[in-house]
Design a protein around this motif. Structure first.
Motif, PDB file in Angstrom:
ATOM      1  N   VAL A  57       0.668  -0.696  -0.121  1.00  0.00           N
ATOM      2  CA  VAL A  57       0.151  -0.325   0.001  1.00  0.00           C
ATOM      3  C   VAL A  57       0.664   1.652  -0.055  1.00  0.00           C
ATOM      4  O   VAL A  57       2.013   1.309   1.040  1.00  0.00           O
ATOM      5  CB  VAL A  57      -1.101  -0.049   1.406  1.00  0.00           C
ATOM      6  N   ASP A  58       0.380   2.299  -0.974  1.00  0.00           N
ATOM      7  CA  ASP A  58       1.404   3.450  -0.919  1.00  0.00           C
ATOM      8  C   ASP A  58       0.906   4.413   0.131  1.00  0.00           C
ATOM      9  O   ASP A  58      -0.464   4.553   0.041  1.00  0.00           O
ATOM     10  CB  ASP A  58       0.967   4.099  -2.092  1.00  0.00           C
ATOM     11  N   LEU A  59       1.584   5.313   0.936  1.00  0.00           N
ATOM     12  CA  LEU A  59       0.849   5.986   1.682  1.00  0.00           C
ATOM     13  C   LEU A  59       1.405   7.401   1.794  1.00  0.00           C
ATOM     14  O   LEU A  59       2.070   7.393   1.010  1.00  0.00           O
ATOM     15  CB  LEU A  59       1.164   5.384   3.148  1.00  0.00           C
ATOM     16  N   GLU A  60       0.313   8.395   1.930  1.00  0.00           N
ATOM     17  CA  GLU A  60       1.031  10.279   1.409  1.00  0.00           C
ATOM     18  C   GLU A  60       2.019  10.110   2.840  1.00  0.00           C
ATOM     19  O   GLU A  60       2.106   9.697   3.644  1.00  0.00           O
ATOM     20  CB  GLU A  60      -0.425  10.688   1.873  1.00  0.00           C
ATOM     21  N   GLY A  61       2.872  10.735   1.918  1.00  0.00           N
ATOM     22  CA  GLY A  61       4.373  11.250   3.347  1.00  0.00           C
ATOM     23  C   GLY A  61       4.867  11.756   3.146  1.00  0.00           C
ATOM     24  O   GLY A  61       4.880  12.300   2.000  1.00  0.00           O
ATOM     25  N   ASP A  62       5.794  13.038   3.754  1.00  0.00           N
ATOM     26  CA  ASP A  62       6.624  13.615   3.511  1.00  0.00           C
ATOM     27  C   ASP A  62       7.920  13.281   3.029  1.00  0.00           C
ATOM     28  O   ASP A  62       9.240  14.293   2.999  1.00  0.00           O
ATOM     29  CB  ASP A  62       6.863  15.388   3.879  1.00  0.00           C
ATOM     30  N   GLU A  63       8.012  11.759   2.838  1.00  0.00           N
ATOM     31  CA  GLU A  63       9.866  11.475   2.468  1.00  0.00           C
ATOM     32  C   GLU A  63       9.579  10.299   1.472  1.00  0.00           C
ATOM     33  O   GLU A  63       9.432   9.525   2.169  1.00  0.00           O
ATOM     34  CB  GLU A  63      10.243  11.235   4.268  1.00  0.00           C
ATOM     35  N   GLY A  64       9.565  10.574   0.857  1.00  0.00           N
ATOM     36  CA  GLY A  64      10.122   9.556  -0.235  1.00  0.00           C
ATOM     37  C   GLY A  64       8.949   8.883  -1.121  1.00  0.00           C
ATOM     38  O   GLY A  64       7.206   9.905  -0.593  1.00  0.00           O
ATOM     39  N   ASP A  65       8.863   7.976  -1.101  1.00  0.00           N
ATOM     40  CA  ASP A  65       7.808   6.748  -1.159  1.00  0.00           C
ATOM     41  C   ASP A  65       7.026   5.637  -0.119  1.00  0.00           C
ATOM     42  O   ASP A  65       7.610   5.056  -0.376  1.00  0.00           O
ATOM     43  CB  ASP A  65       7.846   5.994  -2.844  1.00  0.00           C
ATOM     44  N   PRO A  66       6.288   6.135   0.831  1.00  0.00           N
ATOM     45  CA  PRO A  66       6.816   4.941   1.713  1.00  0.00           C
ATOM     46  C   PRO A  66       5.708   3.969   1.484  1.00  0.00           C
ATOM     47  O   PRO A  66       4.733   4.609   0.483  1.00  0.00           O
ATOM     48  CB  PRO A  66       6.197   5.982   3.123  1.00  0.00           C
ATOM     49  N   THR A  67       5.779   2.936   2.123  1.00  0.00           N
ATOM     50  CA  THR A  67       4.771   1.775   1.665  1.00  0.00           C
ATOM     51  C   THR A  67       4.413   1.099   2.980  1.00  0.00           C
ATOM     52  O   THR A  67       5.179   0.650   3.804  1.00  0.00           O
ATOM     53  CB  THR A  67       4.836   1.170   0.887  1.00  0.00           C
ATOM     54  N   LEU A  68       3.123   0.481   2.592  1.00  0.00           N
ATOM     55  CA  LEU A  68       3.049  -0.571   4.446  1.00  0.00           C
ATOM     56  C   LEU A  68       2.522  -1.944   3.468  1.00  0.00           C
ATOM     57  O   LEU A  68       1.884  -1.503   2.458  1.00  0.00           O
ATOM     58  CB  LEU A  68       2.244  -0.266   4.691  1.00  0.00           C
ATOM     59  N   GLN A  69       2.912  -3.226   4.328  1.00  0.00           N
ATOM     60  CA  GLN A  69       2.317  -4.037   3.212  1.00  0.00           C
ATOM     61  C   GLN A  69       1.864  -4.973   4.418  1.00  0.00           C
ATOM     62  O   GLN A  69       1.406  -5.307   5.612  1.00  0.00           O
ATOM     63  CB  GLN A  69       3.837  -4.774   3.435  1.00  0.00           C
ATOM     64  N   ALA A  70       0.568  -5.729   4.140  1.00  0.00           N
ATOM     65  CA  ALA A  70      -0.014  -6.486   4.562  1.00  0.00           C
ATOM     66  C   ALA A  70      -0.053  -7.481   4.109  1.00  0.00           C
ATOM     67  O   ALA A  70      -0.606  -7.885   2.655  1.00  0.00           O
ATOM     68  CB  ALA A  70      -1.267  -5.733   4.385  1.00  0.00           C
ATOM     69  N   LEU A  71      -0.352  -9.005   4.747  1.00  0.00           N
ATOM     70  CA  LEU A  71      -1.086  -9.976   4.202  1.00  0.00           C
ATOM     71  C   LEU A  71      -2.830 -10.529   4.221  1.00  0.00           C
ATOM     72  O   LEU A  71      -3.524 -10.211   5.297  1.00  0.00           O
ATOM     73  CB  LEU A  71      -0.583 -11.357   5.072  1.00  0.00           C
ATOM     74  N   VAL A  72      -3.278 -10.558   3.151  1.00  0.00           N
ATOM     75  CA  VAL A  72      -4.674 -10.683   3.313  1.00  0.00           C
ATOM     76  C   VAL A  72      -4.687 -12.003   2.456  1.00  0.00           C
ATOM     77  O   VAL A  72      -4.191 -12.354   1.970  1.00  0.00           O
ATOM     78  CB  VAL A  72      -5.444  -9.778   2.599  1.00  0.00           C
ATOM     79  N   THR A  73      -6.065 -12.719   2.957  1.00  0.00           N
ATOM     80  CA  THR A  73      -6.597 -14.130   2.555  1.00  0.00           C
ATOM     81  C   THR A  73      -6.945 -13.584   1.179  1.00  0.00           C
ATOM     82  O   THR A  73      -7.634 -12.179   0.958  1.00  0.00           O
ATOM     83  CB  THR A  73      -7.872 -15.055   3.470  1.00  0.00           C
ATOM     84  N   LYS A  74      -6.828 -14.859   0.171  1.00  0.00           N
ATOM     85  CA  LYS A  74      -7.548 -14.398  -0.617  1.00  0.00           C
ATOM     86  C   LYS A  74      -8.774 -14.399  -1.146  1.00  0.00           C
ATOM     87  O   LYS A  74      -9.698 -12.800  -1.502  1.00  0.00           O
ATOM     88  CB  LYS A  74      -7.581 -16.402  -1.597  1.00  0.00           C
ATOM     89  N   ALA A  75      -9.936 -14.555   0.347  1.00  0.00           N
ATOM     90  CA  ALA A  75     -11.368 -14.461   0.273  1.00  0.00           C
ATOM     91  C   ALA A  75     -11.707 -12.959   0.627  1.00  0.00           C
ATOM     92  O   ALA A  75     -12.350 -12.358  -0.048  1.00  0.00           O
ATOM     93  CB  ALA A  75     -11.602 -15.193   0.996  1.00  0.00           C
ATOM     94  N   SER A  76     -10.805 -12.349   1.412  1.00  0.00           N
ATOM     95  CA  SER A  76     -10.435 -10.986   1.802  1.00  0.00           C
ATOM     96  C   SER A  76     -10.086  -9.860   0.728  1.00  0.00           C
ATOM     97  O   SER A  76     -10.712  -9.223   0.753  1.00  0.00           O
ATOM     98  CB  SER A  76      -9.651 -10.191   2.848  1.00  0.00           C
ATOM     99  N   SER A  77      -8.898 -10.415   0.044  1.00  0.00           N
ATOM    100  CA  SER A  77      -8.566  -9.743  -1.706  1.00  0.00           C
ATOM    101  C   SER A  77      -9.983  -9.920  -2.835  1.00  0.00           C
ATOM    102  O   SER A  77     -10.121  -8.449  -2.363  1.00  0.00           O
ATOM    103  CB  SER A  77      -7.621 -10.250  -1.817  1.00  0.00           C
ATOM    104  N   GLU A  78      -9.978 -10.876  -2.144  1.00  0.00           N
ATOM    105  CA  GLU A  78     -11.586 -10.491  -3.785  1.00  0.00           C
ATOM    106  C   GLU A  78     -12.815  -9.613  -2.854  1.00  0.00           C
ATOM    107  O   GLU A  78     -13.769  -8.754  -3.687  1.00  0.00           O
ATOM    108  CB  GLU A  78     -12.085 -12.239  -4.112  1.00  0.00           C
ATOM    109  N   ARG A  79     -12.992  -9.882  -1.469  1.00  0.00           N
ATOM    110  CA  ARG A  79     -14.449  -8.614  -0.912  1.00  0.00           C
ATOM    111  C   ARG A  79     -14.238  -7.185  -0.987  1.00  0.00           C
ATOM    112  O   ARG A  79     -14.768  -6.677  -1.314  1.00  0.00           O
ATOM    113  CB  ARG A  79     -14.356  -9.205   0.880  1.00  0.00           C
ATOM    114  N   LEU A  80     -13.016  -7.701  -1.174  1.00  0.00           N
ATOM    115  CA  LEU A  80     -12.795  -5.513  -0.856  1.00  0.00           C
ATOM    116  C   LEU A  80     -12.122  -4.894  -2.496  1.00  0.00           C
ATOM    117  O   LEU A  80     -11.961  -4.159  -2.149  1.00  0.00           O
ATOM    118  CB  LEU A  80     -11.064  -5.377  -0.003  1.00  0.00           C
TER     119      LEU A  80
END
Length: 237
Positions: free
Chosen positions: A186-209
């Motif tokens: 996930v790209d997050l808004e920030g004032d230094e570079g291009d900050p990102t945050l990683q997450a693990l989700v299930t296949k069902a959650s990915s489809e639901r979202l």
């Protein structure tokens, strides 16, 4: 509500065990807005589906609510309890299936305020409430990908009403699907570079979202899931 994790992908809530079929039932009710339609799409009888809803509600409280009137004639919606139950299941499934895929996101910052073991760290993406070492002033905050919860932006909860005290808005950058778990950057808004945050989700959650690059998303994690590592001059002396 007390939830105990078992070895398989199930949740034990008091005397009721929540399994994948129950989550599929909640997904169908959420998708179609109707218990009758959910039963039809899942190939189950309405009576059996309704009885299962009652069984779960006896353990956790209301999981559906009836909406009446309106242009669509009303329907059935999931309660906040049902949505939290679904998130708990997804996190448990990710913890079981995604151990080998866990990564850490790191954010450098300055400790501003402290309350016991917790401190507010000012970082390039904003303040993060984290566990911080005593007397540290500059830290790197690490967040495990299996501790990050993704939700619809409009479903993001008020910080005072949830244990997920750290909440950020961002945009999906890329997806790395596995057999049952997907790593989401996930790209997050920030004032230094291009900050990102990683997450693990299930296949069902990915489809639901409906996750896809460019999709706006809310990312949250507990204060106890964020750990500060000292990087100030005292640690290098």
């Amino acid at each position: 509500m007390t939830i105990e994790k078992e070895y398989t992908t199930k949740l034990a809530v008091d005397d009721v065990t929540i399994d994948r079929r129950d989550i599929e039932m909640l997904d169908a009710i959420d998708r179609y807005g109707s218990m009758h339609r959910a039963a039809e799409e899942l190939g189950r009888s309405y009576a059996r589906l309704q009885n299962r809803v009652v069984e779960i509600e006896e353990a956790v409280g209301p999981i559906t609510e009836r909406q009446r009137g309106g242009s669509g004639g009303g329907g059935t919606e999931l309660t906040a309890t049902a949505r939290e139950l679904r998130r708990q299941f997804d996190r448990h499934e990710a913890a079981l299936d995604g151990v080998a895929r866990v990564t850490e996101s790191v954010f450098a910052g300055t400790v501003r305020d402290r309350t016991g073991e917790l401190g507010t760290v000012e970082t390039g993406i904003g303040p993060i409430l984290a566990l911080v070492p005593d007397d540290a002033s500059e830290v790197q905050v690490t967040v495990r990908s299996d501790a990050v919860v993704l939700t619809e932006p409009e479903e993001a909860l008020e910080a005072d009403s949830t244990s997920l005290r750290n909440q950020f808005r961002g945009t999906v950058d890329r997806l790395e699907p596995g057999e049952s778990i997907t790593r989401v950057t996930v790209d997050l808004e920030g004032d230094e570079g291009d900050p990102t945050l990683q997450a693990l989700v299930t296949k069902a959650s990915s489809e639901r979202l409906e996750l896809a690059p460019g999709r706006e998303i809310a990312a949250s994690f507990k204060a106890t899931a964020a750990r500060g590592i000292r990087i100030d001059s005292d640690s290098r002396a």
